[in-house]
Design a protein around this motif. Sequence first.
Motif: not given
Length: 334
Positions: A240-255
């Motif tokens: 995401i681009a906001t007042k800085d640069v941020r990188i996120f990981t989204l790891k699916p939780v097991r169903k």
Amino acid sequence: MFLPRSIETDHKDLIHDVSFDFHGRRMATCSSDHSIKVWDKSESGDWQCTATWKSHNGSVWHVTWAHPEFGQVLASCSFDRTAAVWEEVVGESNKKLRGQSHWVKRTTLLDSRTSVTDVKFAPKHMGLMLVTCSADGIVRIYEAPDVMNLNQWFLEHEISCKLSCSCISWNTSVSRAHSPMIAVGSNDNSPKAMAKVQIFEYNENIRKYAEAETLITATDPVHDIAFAPNLGRSFHILAIATKDVRIFTLKPVRKELTSSGGPTKFEIHMVARFANHNSQVWRVSWNITGTVLASSGDDSCVRLWKANNMDNWKSAGILKHHWSTVNVGSQLGN
């Protein structure tokens, strides 16, 4: 080695977006002068304007290319509360245009009550689909069921985000384990607006998009958002681009650890945050493999970010204003 080139665009006002086609041989620009221009790269590497037209009755915020499997197709969105779809055709009936290509408006999407702030085509495997977001807080998904008839687009889904929307991104994963997913960013400055990024996932059971997650740490206005291309990872990467640069990981939780039938839940971690621009960041964009992120900000620099073999994100290069290059690694030269 990257060789910078300057282009005299002849736009009469601010340029808001630049978009490359799938092969990187064509480019579209859009501006507050209400126009779109299409550029083609010559064999010598020069960019030549091959088409220009008035596209909207207001500032044009974004322009984006469909996958070439669907032809030469563009979509645009504007302050005039509309989005539009354009197709390049070869003139036949008109003698003046016979044998020449020109761009034709195929449809105007009129559902928004306010400025349409972003537009994106869906990944190719989903068919010819288009998503828009608006300052009215609504995300709208359209589909052209007949790819040979781009005059007909149907509104398939409306998603209420409860916040003014500024940017959107599709998750590009083709894995059957990953349902279609959209990230939405907001630049809403109202006191009620806290978290500025929402993730919506398509739920096959109810045949609608439902909110899966909210990035509660993203509380500053978001100007741009981009899922990294996913070529087989079991998790997703979002910048995401906001007042800085941020990188996120989204790891699916097991169903089996979540309620059955509901949207996927994710373990969300911010894996990088860079304030090197020392200013607002306006755009983030990934390379085709999702391994290098580019960002641009008010410091007149384009900055490149890359993860090492320990998954630690580092600066990989800087393109400074006046197009002097600094520390651009040879591994990025191609």
